[in-house]
Design a protein around this motif. Structure first.
Motif, PDB file in Angstrom:
ATOM      1  N   ARG B 284      27.669  37.224  66.252  1.00  0.00           N
ATOM      2  CA  ARG B 284      28.914  36.395  66.324  1.00  0.00           C
ATOM      3  C   ARG B 284      29.899  36.925  67.332  1.00  0.00           C
ATOM      4  O   ARG B 284      30.160  38.190  66.799  1.00  0.00           O
ATOM      5  N   ARG B 285      30.578  36.407  68.228  1.00  0.00           N
ATOM      6  CA  ARG B 285      31.325  37.136  69.097  1.00  0.00           C
ATOM      7  C   ARG B 285      32.797  37.481  68.372  1.00  0.00           C
ATOM      8  O   ARG B 285      33.092  38.629  68.070  1.00  0.00           O
ATOM      9  N   PHE B 286      33.616  36.400  67.763  1.00  0.00           N
ATOM     10  CA  PHE B 286      34.835  36.687  67.486  1.00  0.00           C
ATOM     11  C   PHE B 286      34.820  36.214  65.993  1.00  0.00           C
ATOM     12  O   PHE B 286      34.718  34.578  65.660  1.00  0.00           O
ATOM     13  N   THR B 287      35.256  36.809  64.981  1.00  0.00           N
ATOM     14  CA  THR B 287      35.356  36.247  63.613  1.00  0.00           C
ATOM     15  C   THR B 287      36.516  36.841  63.034  1.00  0.00           C
ATOM     16  O   THR B 287      36.743  38.004  62.508  1.00  0.00           O
ATOM     17  N   TRP B 288      37.631  36.201  63.515  1.00  0.00           N
ATOM     18  CA  TRP B 288      39.053  36.748  63.354  1.00  0.00           C
ATOM     19  C   TRP B 288      39.638  36.648  61.909  1.00  0.00           C
ATOM     20  O   TRP B 288      40.004  37.626  61.368  1.00  0.00           O
ATOM     21  N   GLU B 289      39.528  35.375  61.360  1.00  0.00           N
ATOM     22  CA  GLU B 289      39.897  35.137  60.180  1.00  0.00           C
ATOM     23  C   GLU B 289      39.438  35.744  58.885  1.00  0.00           C
ATOM     24  O   GLU B 289      38.232  35.749  58.998  1.00  0.00           O
ATOM     25  N   MET B 290      40.016  36.181  57.980  1.00  0.00           N
ATOM     26  CA  MET B 290      39.409  36.795  56.928  1.00  0.00           C
ATOM     27  C   MET B 290      39.531  35.568  55.582  1.00  0.00           C
ATOM     28  O   MET B 290      40.542  34.850  55.105  1.00  0.00           O
ATOM     29  N   ASP B 291      38.205  34.948  55.356  1.00  0.00           N
ATOM     30  CA  ASP B 291      38.097  33.968  54.528  1.00  0.00           C
ATOM     31  C   ASP B 291      38.342  34.347  52.982  1.00  0.00           C
ATOM     32  O   ASP B 291      38.720  35.457  52.753  1.00  0.00           O
ATOM     33  N   ALA B 292      38.852  33.305  52.310  1.00  0.00           N
ATOM     34  CA  ALA B 292      39.131  33.513  50.991  1.00  0.00           C
ATOM     35  C   ALA B 292      38.146  34.350  50.155  1.00  0.00           C
ATOM     36  O   ALA B 292      37.164  34.080  50.106  1.00  0.00           O
ATOM     37  N   LYS B 293      38.954  34.980  49.225  1.00  0.00           N
ATOM     38  CA  LYS B 293      38.053  36.147  48.416  1.00  0.00           C
ATOM     39  C   LYS B 293      38.868  36.475  47.287  1.00  0.00           C
ATOM     40  O   LYS B 293      40.181  36.358  47.135  1.00  0.00           O
ATOM     41  N   SER B 294      38.192  36.830  46.158  1.00  0.00           N
ATOM     42  CA  SER B 294      38.990  37.625  45.117  1.00  0.00           C
ATOM     43  C   SER B 294      38.028  38.695  44.482  1.00  0.00           C
ATOM     44  O   SER B 294      36.712  38.594  44.755  1.00  0.00           O
ATOM     45  N   VAL B 295      38.390  39.281  43.628  1.00  0.00           N
ATOM     46  CA  VAL B 295      37.865  40.278  42.746  1.00  0.00           C
ATOM     47  C   VAL B 295      38.647  40.475  41.574  1.00  0.00           C
ATOM     48  O   VAL B 295      39.630  40.634  41.485  1.00  0.00           O
ATOM     49  N   ILE B 296      37.894  40.622  40.427  1.00  0.00           N
ATOM     50  CA  ILE B 296      38.323  41.184  39.247  1.00  0.00           C
ATOM     51  C   ILE B 296      38.580  42.584  39.288  1.00  0.00           C
ATOM     52  O   ILE B 296      37.727  43.410  39.446  1.00  0.00           O
ATOM     53  N   THR B 297      39.730  42.996  39.064  1.00  0.00           N
ATOM     54  CA  THR B 297      39.942  44.769  39.124  1.00  0.00           C
ATOM     55  C   THR B 297      39.956  45.097  37.832  1.00  0.00           C
ATOM     56  O   THR B 297      39.540  46.593  37.712  1.00  0.00           O
ATOM     57  N   ASN B 298      40.343  44.483  36.577  1.00  0.00           N
ATOM     58  CA  ASN B 298      40.146  45.129  35.027  1.00  0.00           C
ATOM     59  C   ASN B 298      39.606  43.784  34.368  1.00  0.00           C
ATOM     60  O   ASN B 298      40.272  42.724  34.222  1.00  0.00           O
ATOM     61  N   PRO B 299      38.471  44.091  33.665  1.00  0.00           N
ATOM     62  CA  PRO B 299      37.623  45.302  33.592  1.00  0.00           C
ATOM     63  C   PRO B 299      36.875  45.552  34.874  1.00  0.00           C
ATOM     64  O   PRO B 299      36.608  44.458  35.464  1.00  0.00           O
ATOM     65  N   SER B 300      36.483  46.772  35.138  1.00  0.00           N
ATOM     66  CA  SER B 300      35.636  46.923  36.401  1.00  0.00           C
ATOM     67  C   SER B 300      35.189  48.562  36.114  1.00  0.00           C
ATOM     68  O   SER B 300      35.688  49.281  35.382  1.00  0.00           O
ATOM     69  N   ASN B 407      28.878  46.177  29.275  1.00  0.00           N
ATOM     70  CA  ASN B 407      28.069  46.313  28.113  1.00  0.00           C
ATOM     71  C   ASN B 407      28.777  46.202  26.830  1.00  0.00           C
ATOM     72  O   ASN B 407      30.183  45.999  26.833  1.00  0.00           O
ATOM     73  N   GLU B 408      28.233  46.638  25.567  1.00  0.00           N
ATOM     74  CA  GLU B 408      28.720  46.247  24.288  1.00  0.00           C
ATOM     75  C   GLU B 408      29.771  47.444  24.184  1.00  0.00           C
ATOM     76  O   GLU B 408      30.578  47.303  23.292  1.00  0.00           O
ATOM     77  N   LYS B 409      29.885  48.560  24.828  1.00  0.00           N
ATOM     78  CA  LYS B 409      31.006  49.581  24.908  1.00  0.00           C
ATOM     79  C   LYS B 409      31.944  49.264  25.588  1.00  0.00           C
ATOM     80  O   LYS B 409      32.994  50.013  25.626  1.00  0.00           O
ATOM     81  N   GLY B 410      32.125  48.170  26.518  1.00  0.00           N
ATOM     82  CA  GLY B 410      32.822  47.782  27.463  1.00  0.00           C
ATOM     83  C   GLY B 410      32.990  48.302  28.643  1.00  0.00           C
ATOM     84  O   GLY B 410      33.779  48.301  29.722  1.00  0.00           O
ATOM     85  N   GLU B 411      32.003  49.138  28.949  1.00  0.00           N
ATOM     86  CA  GLU B 411      31.388  49.641  30.319  1.00  0.00           C
ATOM     87  C   GLU B 411      31.210  48.627  31.280  1.00  0.00           C
ATOM     88  O   GLU B 411      30.308  47.743  31.086  1.00  0.00           O
ATOM     89  N   ALA B 412      31.605  49.078  32.590  1.00  0.00           N
ATOM     90  CA  ALA B 412      31.484  48.074  33.564  1.00  0.00           C
ATOM     91  C   ALA B 412      30.528  48.590  34.669  1.00  0.00           C
ATOM     92  O   ALA B 412      30.562  49.626  35.014  1.00  0.00           O
TER      93      ALA B 412
END
Lengths: 418, 418
Positions: B284-300, B407-412
């Motif tokens: 793909r030659r030009f892909t300028w726009e950044m499409d919609a995105k999200s991430v859970i930062t806590n917990p992680s 997990n059960e300990k809360g670790e991600a």
């Protein structure tokens, strides 16, 4: 007031942009300018890599952008104050590293693992929270200015400090993350005779103030982050109270306890200090709200006009403890003619606003002033209007109009117009 | 999707606040907790005064809040990258000291007095500006996210890096002050055949990209300040280009020249790099726009749940290069049930948004995901949906849904659901 209409202002801006084109013809930019014709060292060698600073710092060329104190202002450096360099900033956010500091017992150095917040007094159930407990309640993100009640206090009796950092720099504006104080109080259950709260600091000064329950249940925050990251130590790490629009002294830092009572406590910081002595010798008891105020940050004594005559940008900040800023007016002739400034950037409730006024300077002396109008319609007064009401004894709550005299060289001086 | 209605969500929140009261009864807070009964050292002695740090720094207890690199990711540390610690932040502003860095020739160390910006090519009049010249044009204050096109790139072929700092930390969100690029180009006068612009960096890599004139005349800024103060060196001091919503590589730092042309230049950073290799071997030659995105930062993975079962706050960030974020959905069971998250804080165009989802965790394993919907109606896709369209060869523009296993300990842990 002789405001230009929006239409004429747009034309004016357009004209000034066109004039701006001429800027490129200044002598420094003539053919042969080595900054253009020669390869610069930074383009000729690899720069520093990403491991240099895990937490980044400003450019070495910005070392002059710093908080400053006024050595003679307070006797003891550990219970002192420094000032935000407003003349070096733009936009509406104060960077955390440049937020002014005011301590009454120095910066408390608190281990967050040992941090506790106690709620006691007239509550159904006394409670103690850890920092992690507080972070489990619903969080809010809100921008608010914090202004010390003594900001501009030295100017009450006449122009004195030569720079807006010193005359107006006991203010900062950040976005807080925290929990509603109402949520915390609801956990404990305020008894029906609980009419006041007293936040207390964990630092050596054990700062205390009295806040009416109506404000405590309205928009106060128990905040743990500023501008995205943890509170800075000098701003109350790990937890401070946020009391939107009210004098900064009430925003208790290093918050360790909130007591609920049935009357105000009349502690030290709301009796011998942070009260306003009137002309008749009596003191105003509580003056919580910070009234609408503004100041021109550029040009100003620390930031003269250095480009000579021609297109010139006047900029500054305005705020009100009672709402948003609706308009800012700027005069270049000591108040004979007022022009409407352009407000650009976020316009949040009880938060700092940024304004700009662009004009062509003919090189003659100027008397610069700005005047804020808030969303309640309140108009920032002159210093003499304030003195007519409050006499000559005040220190706190000076929101009078500031005047800068600009000479032919572009140098600025703090003056008053009688 | 089984979103709760707004009404049921309010009830849920109210219920969880009541549950929060029980937090105060944890064993650490029993009678006799020395953090309550004993005078703490910070309350017993004067703290440090205001002269300690003219430019303030975070608490020593926050030393873990830092940019980090991944040593094996790039060979040469001076042309490398580090990552924003998203899991340590809240709200929508990235503090300047924590904004990720990406250099192609290290950080240029530019003397602002020798800074010049040249406009040349298909213009009526070639121009050169000093930094002071640029600051004499009308200024704007705007918040925008900057995301590297390669953000999440290592995750294209499967879950790999264990922490949202590494999977999603090539992004920051700050408020810029600058001048409209349109204003600058109008000074020079773009000729009718001027259809593209090429910003060029002053650093050793001389970064160049091609930008269509429509974007250049729309919302781009020539910026000199971020979050109120001068740009940081690693972010382009003294001047960078801001290209709202488009991939970060185009936001040329240490901006020294803008050339106007009649076609794209197809330079290195838009041919061999920053193009997307498709399954059929074509790019793909030009892909300028950044499409919609999200991430859970806590917990992680870097920020596990440490408080055990009970009331738990899930938070994260979302953004779109095409507008604002209208909704964020969160699932705790790998996508069988989706819940509407609460967006709190400013909702600006092409700027980061903060979301929260509060629930009572029963201590059983979770599969956490977030899904952003932007103001155009676009819904963030799964990684498999992206692969179905683009194949397995991509690096750039991975905006797929991220999954954390708790997990059960809360670790991600970073996982993928097939």
């Amino acid at each position: 007031m002789t405001d230009k209409t929006p239409t004429s202002r747009r034309n004016f801006l357009k004209g000034s942009i066109a004039a701006g084109g001429a800027l490129a013809a200044t002598p420094a930019l003539a053919a042969g300018d080595p900054a253009i014709t020669e390869v610069q060292p930074w383009a000729n060698q690899l720069g520093e890599g990403v491991d240099v600073a895990p937490y980044g710092m400003p450019s070495k060329y910005e070392a002059h952008v710093r908080r400053r104190d006024v050595p003679w202002l307070t006797a003891d450096p550990v219970s002192s104050v420094n000032f935000t360099p407003l003349h070096e900033l733009d936009g509406v956010i104060t960077p955390n590293g440049l937020c002014f500091e005011r301590h009454h017992g120095g910066t408390a150095d608190i281990d967050p693992a040992k941090y506790r917040l106690m709620i006691n007094g007239l509550v159904e159930k006394e409670l103690v929270f850890t920092l992690q407990d507080l972070k489990r309640f619903p969080r809010q993100n809100r921008a608010y200015f914090l202004e010390c009640a003594a900001n501009s206090g030295m100017e009450w009796r006449g122009a004195q400090l030569n720079g807006c950092q010193f005359t107006h720099g006991m203010i900062h504006n950040v976005i807080y993350t925290g929990v509603s104080l109402r949520t915390i109080l609801e956990q404990a259950g305020v008894k029906t005779n609980g009419k006041w709260v007293m936040p207390e600091g964990a630092d050596a000064s054990a700062m205390t103030r009295s806040i009416p329950i109506e404000k405590a249940l309205d928009d106060c925050l128990v905040a743990f982050a500023m501008n995205g990251e943890a509170l800075r130590p000098e701003q109350g790490y790990p937890v401070r109270l946020v009391v939107p629009g009210w004098e900064g002294n009430m925003w208790v830092k290093w918050l360790r306890r909130i007591e609920v009572g049935d009357m105000p406590w009349h502690h030290r910081e709301e009796t011998s200090k942070y009260t306003d002595l009137m002309a008749n010798g009596k003191a105003r008891r509580f003056t919580w709200e910070m009234d609408a105020k503004s100041v021109i940050t550029n040009p100003s004594p620390q930031a003269p006009i250095t480009h000579g005559k021609g297109h010139t940008i006047i900029t500054g900040v305005a705020w009100s403890g009672r709402g948003t800023i609706k308009e800012v007016h700027v005069t270049t002739d000591g108040g004979r003619n007022w022009h409407q400034a352009r407000i650009d950037g976020p316009s949040w409730d009880k938060s700092m606003h940024r304004f700009y006024y662009e004009f062509d300077w003919d090189g003659s002396p100027l008397l610069l002033q700005s005047r804020a109008v808030d969303s309640t319609g309140y108009v920032q007064p002159t210093k003499n209007e304030l003195r007519a009401v409050r006499g000559e004894n005040s220190i706190y709550h000076n929101n009078g109009i500031q005047t800068w005299h600009i000479n032919e060289k572009g140098e600025a001086e703090n003056v008053e117009i009688s």
